[in-house]
Every structure is written in structure tokens, then in C-alpha cells.
Design an enzyme around this catalytic site. Structure first.
Site, PDB file in Angstrom:
ATOM      1  N   GLU A   1       0.630  -1.137   0.013  1.00  0.00           N
ATOM      2  CA  GLU A   1       0.021   0.103  -0.245  1.00  0.00           C
ATOM      3  C   GLU A   1       0.928   1.134  -0.056  1.00  0.00           C
ATOM      4  O   GLU A   1       0.483   2.262  -0.654  1.00  0.00           O
ATOM      5  CB  GLU A   1      -0.784  -0.091   1.064  1.00  0.00           C
ATOM      6  CG  GLU A   1      -1.754   1.222   1.386  1.00  0.00           C
ATOM      7  CD  GLU A   1      -2.829   0.994   2.042  1.00  0.00           C
ATOM      8  OE1 GLU A   1      -3.691  -0.351   2.195  1.00  0.00           O
ATOM      9  OE2 GLU A   1      -3.666   1.881   2.653  1.00  0.00           O
TER      10      GLU A   1
ATOM     11  N   TYR B   1      -2.637  -3.019  13.289  1.00  0.00           N
ATOM     12  CA  TYR B   1      -3.410  -2.206  12.314  1.00  0.00           C
ATOM     13  C   TYR B   1      -4.270  -1.092  13.328  1.00  0.00           C
ATOM     14  O   TYR B   1      -5.310  -1.753  14.007  1.00  0.00           O
ATOM     15  CB  TYR B   1      -4.219  -2.985  11.358  1.00  0.00           C
ATOM     16  CG  TYR B   1      -4.955  -2.004  10.375  1.00  0.00           C
ATOM     17  CD1 TYR B   1      -4.142  -1.395   9.478  1.00  0.00           C
ATOM     18  CD2 TYR B   1      -6.207  -1.924  10.210  1.00  0.00           C
ATOM     19  CE1 TYR B   1      -4.747  -0.351   8.561  1.00  0.00           C
ATOM     20  CE2 TYR B   1      -6.906  -0.932   9.369  1.00  0.00           C
ATOM     21  CZ  TYR B   1      -6.108  -0.398   8.548  1.00  0.00           C
ATOM     22  OH  TYR B   1      -6.676   0.430   7.543  1.00  0.00           O
TER      23      TYR B   1
ATOM     24  N   ASP C   1      -2.997  -2.683   2.988  1.00  0.00           N
ATOM     25  CA  ASP C   1      -3.567  -2.918   4.420  1.00  0.00           C
ATOM     26  C   ASP C   1      -5.026  -3.664   4.243  1.00  0.00           C
ATOM     27  O   ASP C   1      -5.480  -3.624   3.455  1.00  0.00           O
ATOM     28  CB  ASP C   1      -3.868  -1.538   4.941  1.00  0.00           C
ATOM     29  CG  ASP C   1      -2.777  -0.780   5.514  1.00  0.00           C
ATOM     30  OD1 ASP C   1      -1.734  -1.435   5.519  1.00  0.00           O
ATOM     31  OD2 ASP C   1      -2.881   0.438   5.465  1.00  0.00           O
TER      32      ASP C   1
END
Ligand code: ZN
Ligand code: ZN
Length: 707
Positions: free
Chosen positions: A8, A318, A110
Site C-alpha cells: 500500500e 493495524y 492494508d
């Protein structure tokens, strides 16, 4: 035969490459100044390339300037869509060159709808492929990345992609149409130019804030009286209040006051109660943002940025998670053993590791894609090398993680009923008997400790003072940035990933100001106009329904076309309502814009004549400066202003030079306060390039002003 892995962002892509490379990376590779990474694994060739967030944006494909824009929308490379995204072209070109001829493609963005969409757009529009494999991971530690590689799913996660794409279409369609409608309405009727905007979540959010602002404005304080008894117990002042804490009738209050004056205070009853207090649930993004605001004053967006950086460095999981769950697969023991190496956590980790069983307390909220936010098995090697804010946030996250495994705290409350000449007063004590998790949460476990001595019925207490206080009821408190985000979560408006950014937009548009949020005149007018003429748009129900449907798309329960068609219908209706009322909306907002722009130009009183100091533009130097509005009456007060900046009045005056202190905002820099006089003694110390940001930004800026 090369397998292409799409990351990403560059940092994350680099981590993925280093984790998977069995014999290290093959030298330094780059094109157009953008790095990519080559390595071997199981005898096969791999290249990891990085996107830089979204490389594609939605855009209208025709030139039509009016509204509604419902069809004719498509994805275009970001660098073609907006000037500010020009930098993304080199990432686009690098992927184009390097990744074109892959034999196999893996998306390793992600683990959320945005990540899935970012990867899919790269795959279909740059690499020309319709499917690929998907690596899913919630931390960027080597161990998790290898696990995720070994267990990758063999096709793309279509539910996430469809939900992500639908969200972009919804937000884009609502944003462009309503913003265009507002801006055109103003253009038609007002001499001033202004870009106004609103959006699918922005509309309801502004409406909530405006309602609160009106509630505060319309609040009429009600007088009441309070009887306060100050006792002296063991040398400590303890306050007891009359049993009715608000006495609405003045005569009544005075009567009780007289009855109690100079009378002795006798303990009438003592009630003690033991209770347990469990640790708070593991962090999700909202509770992390709330706590970071409470303890460090970080805005939700700041917290998100810092957390994102910690995640990219593999230190935490995350962060854009709404989950309050902590599944055992994350390896509680391994994480604690890793954190044990950080000296200040050593005793805490040892205590937890000695427990017969590690079982965390959890909250109710489930997030299908993520677990709650927690530290990983890769703590920073030297915690002092992190930036100050990163250190603080990391400490908060670690301590929260520790505390969820610890036992409840045992607390005791004590209520003392005091008799003064037949009138009853109350005082409450509270103390911690066993700290439990509070020891682990450390400085963030703040609870009032009012320790009362052992008292029993019949004890006489020494009275220091009896006061009759005249008070007023207070208006409801304003929202802070953290509490409004919490409110949005409660109402299921927006997503964990977007709420902070939408709030920032309201600031950028001058609809709201201050940390303790006030809605500006313009903000109130917009909210009012929307409610009056386009009520559907301020309605939370519509927005919330879309959120629910996006969730269902993600789970594969409904098709995105169905949701989009419904949205288009609703939008056509909203646009019709707008058009019918264009003149009225334009007139009402035009006046608000003029007033807000005028207000914004005022910086405070002139130190010489007291009239308003104003931001003015000098056609001669082509620069903005600050001048006195008493110029016509002969006041020549004027000060230079920093360039490429915007300003906000603070209603504070510098003690040294007596000029107003203002806040200066510059894009991408930390805002700072300054008084207007460039020669003020307060600025003597500014020349030292002591801070990192000072070297390039702040000091240079100030020296310019000084000339
Ligand atoms: Zn003046
Ligand atoms: Zn000053």
C-alpha cells in the site's frame, strides 16, 4: 516468471520484502526515484512494488458544469485528476514499468476495504489483470507477514473491494453534487466567491454540531443556591454539601443557612461499600483517540497519524480497527516476552507472565476484519529514538494491553451523613484497596481518591466554615474533537477511518473553530439552510442506512449496483430540492459568507487606538499585512504577516508589546502562536534553531517577517 507483490505504501512494501526475502534483497532498485525490491523465495523470483495510498481517483468523465452528476463517473490516475497528487505519477510509472510482465500478482495492501481497493485498482488499471491473490495481515512483523504469505487467499477479496468502491462512489457523488449546488447558489446571488462543501457524512455531522451550538446559545442559566460545609478532619479540609445539592429557593436556602450557622456537626451515619472496577476494554481507534486527547491533547487525526506510523514500523497492530476483541492467536505470551526487554515494562510483564492463565478482558464490539489495537512482538529497539508523541502513544497502547490481563481493582466508597442542627449534609470518600489493573495502566488510571478517616455515628466534627453559595446552572458542554468522534461512532455515522478527516474538513471550510468546538456563523447558516431546504441531506438515517448496506456488500449479502441505484435516486431528489430553492439558499448563505470572511480578517484591537486590526492586502508589495481599521482617522499602526499562512484571532494580548496574539497556520507545519509586533522582546529567543521544525519552517518564516 516473476511474482509481483503490491504494497500500500513504500514503508510497508519494504517491510514485506525484507520479511519474505530468504537471502536478503537484491541490491538497491529504483526507477523515477521510486524504490522497488527484488528477492528470491523457494527458488522463485519476486518483486515488491509500492502504491502511495490511492493511485486512482473518481472523476466526472464529461465537462458538464452543472448538477446532478450521477453517471459519467470513472476512475482516472490521481496525478491526472488533481494537481496536489502530481507526485503520485512516479509511483504509477514505476509499477507500470516493473510490474507489467508478472506471472502472478499478490495484493498485500492494508487489511481493509481501502487497501483492497487500492490494490485492485493498481492490478486492473496498471497491470491489466482481473484477479490476483491476497495477503491479509494485521501487523507488519516478520512473523505475521510470513504467516500471511503462507496462508494467502487464492483470489481477491471481492466483498471488500465492492464495498470500498461503493463507498468511493457514494462519497464522491454526494460530495460533488451538494458542493456544486451550494457553490452555484452562492455564485448566482452573492458578489463574494467561496467554495462551500458538504457531504454524505459532513452534512449530518455539521447538523449535530449546529444543534449543540444552538442549545448552548439558547440556554438560559437558572440560579440556585448551595450550602457548603468545610470540615477539618485530621488537618485535612473535607467538603460536605447540604443533602439537596441545588436549592432553587433563595429564602429556603437562607433559612437553612441560619439554622446551621455556628452549630456543631455530628456524624449521623456512615455507609461503606466495597466494589470492583474492571479494566477498560482493549483499544479500538475511537477509544485510543479519546484517551490520547484526554491525556496528551492530540486531535483524533493526529492520533491516527501517529498510530499509522507505529503500525508501519511494525510496533503495533493495524490501528483503523473498531474491534474490542483480542483473540489468543495474536500470542499474548510472545508479545509480553518481547516487551519485557523494555526496561520500564519489565516488572509489569514479569507479573503478567507469572499468572496461571492469560485471559484478557474484552469489549462487545466486533470488527470482522481486525482485532483491537495492541503492541506487537517487535517493540522499538530504542524507545527513546521515537518522536515524543510516538513514545507517548506507544506507552499508552502498551499499558492498556497490560491492564486488560490484570485483575479488577477493588475500591471502597464511603458516604458520611452529618447532622447540623437537624439538617443533613453529605460527604463522599473513595479509595482504592487493591490496585489490580490500575498498576499496569499506570499514569492513565486516574480515579479520584478522597480518603476519609474512620468515622462513626456520634463523632463530633470540627467545622471550619459554612458557606452559602449562589450559583447558576451551566449550559451543556461543547463537543471536543474526541467526544464528537465518539458520538459519531455511537450514531454509526462515517467509518473509523474517515471520521477524523471529515471533522477536519469542517475546520478547513470555516464551519467550526476551536478545540472545544464552536460552530461559526457560516456553519450555523449552512446547517440551517440544509435543514430548511434539503432536509433529507441533514438526515442521519440516510447516511446510516448506507453504512449498513456497505457492511452488507462487504459480506456479499447485496450487490453494489443495487445500493448505488438507490443512492442515485435519493441524490436526484436532493438535487431537485436544491434547485427549487437555489435563490433562497444563495441569498441566505451569501450574507453569512460576507460576515464570516469579514470576521476572519479581524485579528484584535490596535494597541494605539483600540480599533480593529485587520488582515489587508497591499497591491504594491502584493503581500498580506495587518493594518489598523482606524487608518482613515490617522492611525498608522501596521505589522507584517508571515507569508503563505492563514491566521486565527485568539483574543489574547501580548503582555510585552500589547499587540494581539494570533495563531498562525501553514500547510504541513505545526501551527504556532505569535504576537503581531515583529520587534517584540518575546521573539528574541526565536532565532535559535533549536527545534527540528524550526530549522526549515518556523525560524526562516520569522526572520523574513523581521526584515
Ligand atoms: Zn490603530
Ligand atoms: Zn509581543
Amino acid at each position: 516468471m516473476t511474482t509481483i507483490i503490491i504494497g500500500e505504501k513504500p514503508d510497508a512494501a519494504f517491510r514485506i520484502a525484507t520479511a519474505l526475502a530468504e537471502k536478503g534483497l537484491k541490491g538497491k532498485k529504483s526507477r523515477y526515484g521510486v524504490q522497488y525490491w527484488e528477492f528470491q523465495r523457494d527458488g522463485k523470483e519476486y518483486i515488491v512494488v509500492a502504491a502511495v495510498g490511492h493511485l486512482f481517483n473518481l472523476k466526472q468523465t464529461t465537462r458538464h458544469q452543472g448538477y446532478p452528476v450521477i453517471d459519467n463517473i470513472g476512475w482516472v490516475p490521481s496525478f491526472k485528476a488533481a494537481k496536489k497528487s502530481a507526485f503520485s505519477e512516479k509511483y504509477f510509472r514505476t509499477i507500470e514499468d516493473v510490474a507489467k510482465n508478472g506471472s502472478e500478482y499478490i495484493i498485500a495492501c492494508d487489511m481493509d476495504t481501502e487497501g483492497s481497493l487500492i490494490g485492485f485498482n493498481v492490478l486492473r488499471f496498471i497491470c491489466g489483470k482481473n484477479d490476483g491473490k491476497r495477503m491479509l495481515f494485521s501487523t507488519l512483523t516478520k512473523q505475521d507477514l510470513i504467516k500471511s504469505y503462507e496462508n494467502m487467499i487464492q483470489h481477491l477479496d471481492w466483498g471488500n473491494i465492492a464495498a470500498g468502491e461503493t463507498r468511493h462512489y457514494l462519497d464522491w457523488m454526494y460530495g460533488i453534487n451538494t458542493s456544486r449546488a451550494l457553490t452555484l447558489a452562492i455564485k448566482k446571488t452573492s458578489p463574494r466567491f467561496a467554495i462551500l462543501s458538504t457531504g454524505r457524512v459532513q452534512g449530518p455531522l455539521l447538523s449535530i454540531l449546529a444543534d449543540k451550538e444552538l442549545e448552548i446559545k439558547e440556554f438560559i442559566p437558572k440560579p440556585y443556591w448551595q450550602l457548603q460545609l468545610i470540615l477539618l478532619i485530621n488537618g485535612n479540609e473535607i467538603i460536605a454539601l447540604y443533602e439537596e445539592d441545588k436549592i432553587w429557593n433563595k429564602e429556603n436556602a437562607e433559612k437553612i443557612f441560619k439554622e446551621c450557622k455556628d452549630k456543631s456537626a455530628i456524624v449521623d451515619d456512615v455507609k461503606k461499600k466495597k466494589y470492583t472496577q474492571s479494566p477498560p476494554a482493549p483499544f479500538n481507534i475511537t477509544s485510543l483517540q479519546t484517551e490520547a486527547y484526554r491525556f496528551f491533547g492530540y486531535s483524533p487525526q493526529q492520533t491516527l497519524n501517529i498510530a499509522q506510523a507505529l503500525y508501519t514500523n511494525a510496533m503495533i497492530s493495524y490501528p483503523r480497527s473498531s474491534s474490542q476483541k483480542l483473540p489468543p492467536q495474536i500470542g499474548y505470551k510472545e508479545i509480553l516476552e518481547a516487551l519485557l526487554k523494555i526496561k520500564k515494562y519489565e516488572p509489569l510483564c514479569k507479573k503478567l507472565l507469572a499468572l496461571p492463565e492469560l485471559r484478557p478482558i474484552e469489549g462487545k464490539i466486533i470488527d470482522m476484519a481486525h482485532e483491537s489495537i495492541h503492541p506487537t512482538i517487535e517493540p522499538p529497539k530504542n524507545i527513546k529514538k521515537l518522536s515524543g508523541p510516538a513514545q507517548k502513544l506507544y506507552d499508552l497502547i502498551c499499558r492498556r494491553f497490560f491492564s486488560v490481563f490484570a485483575s479488577p481493582a477493588i475500591r471502597e466508597s464511603m458516604q458520611v451523613l452529618i447532622d447540623v442542627n437537624g439538617n443533613k449534609f453529605l460527604t463522599n470518600g473513595r479509595r482504592t484497596l487493591e490496585k489490580g489493573w490500575m498498576e499496569f495502566y499506570g499514569p492513565y488510571a486516574k480515579f479520584d481518591e478522597i480518603i476519609l478517616p474512620d468515622l462513626k455515628k456520634g463523632d463530633e466534627l470540627s467545622v471550619k466554615q459554612l458557606d452559602l453559595l449562589s450559583k447558576q446552572t451551566a449550559p451543556p458542554p461543547r463537543y471536543s474533537q474526541a467526544s464528537i468522534i465518539k458520538e459519531l461512532e455511537k450514531r454509526n455515522l462515517g467509518t473509523r477511518a474517515t471520521r477524523a478527516a471529515i471533522l477536519q474538513t469542517l475546520y478547513d471550510r470555516n464551519y467550526i473553530i476551536d478545540k472545544s468546538i464552536s460552530v461559526t456563523y457560516l456553519g450555523l447558516k449552512i446547517a440551517e439552510a440544509i435543514k430548511k431546504y434539503v432536509p433529507d441531506f441533514a438526515d442521519e438515517k440516510l447516511t446510516r442506512r448506507f453504512e449498513k448496506e456497505l457492511e452488507e456488500i462487504m459480506q456479499g449479502k447485496i450487490k453494489k449496483e443495487k445500493v448505488l441505484n438507490k443512492a442515485k435516486k435519493a441524490l436526484i431528489k436532493i438535487c431537485d430540492e436544491f434547485k427549487q430553492n437555489e435563490d433562497e439558499i444563495g441569498k441566505e448563505l451569501g450574507e453569512a459568507i460576507i460576515q464570516t470572511q469579514n470576521d476572519k480578517a479581524l485579528l484584535g484591537p490596535c494597541p494605539k487606538c483600540g480599533k480593529d486590526l485587520k488582515i489587508l492586502f497591499s497591491p504594491k508589495t502584493r503581500k498580506f499585512f495587518c493594518g489598523c481599521s482606524g487608518y482613515k482617522d490617522g492611525c498608522k499602526t501596521a505589522f507584517p504577516l508571515p507569508h503563505n499562512a492563514s491566521f486565527q484571532r485568539l483574543d489574547k494580548i501580548c503582555e510585552k508589546c500589547k499587540t494581539p496574539i494570533i495563531m498562525v497556520y501553514r500547510k504541513g507545519k505545526r501551527p504556532f502562536k505569535m504576537c503581531l509586533d515583529p520587534l517584540c522582546i518575546e521573539k528574541k529567543s526565536w532565532k535559535k534553531p533549536d527545534e527540528k521544525i524550526g530549522k526549515k519552517g518556523r525560524v526562516k518564516q520569522i526572520q523574513k517577517v523581521k526584515k
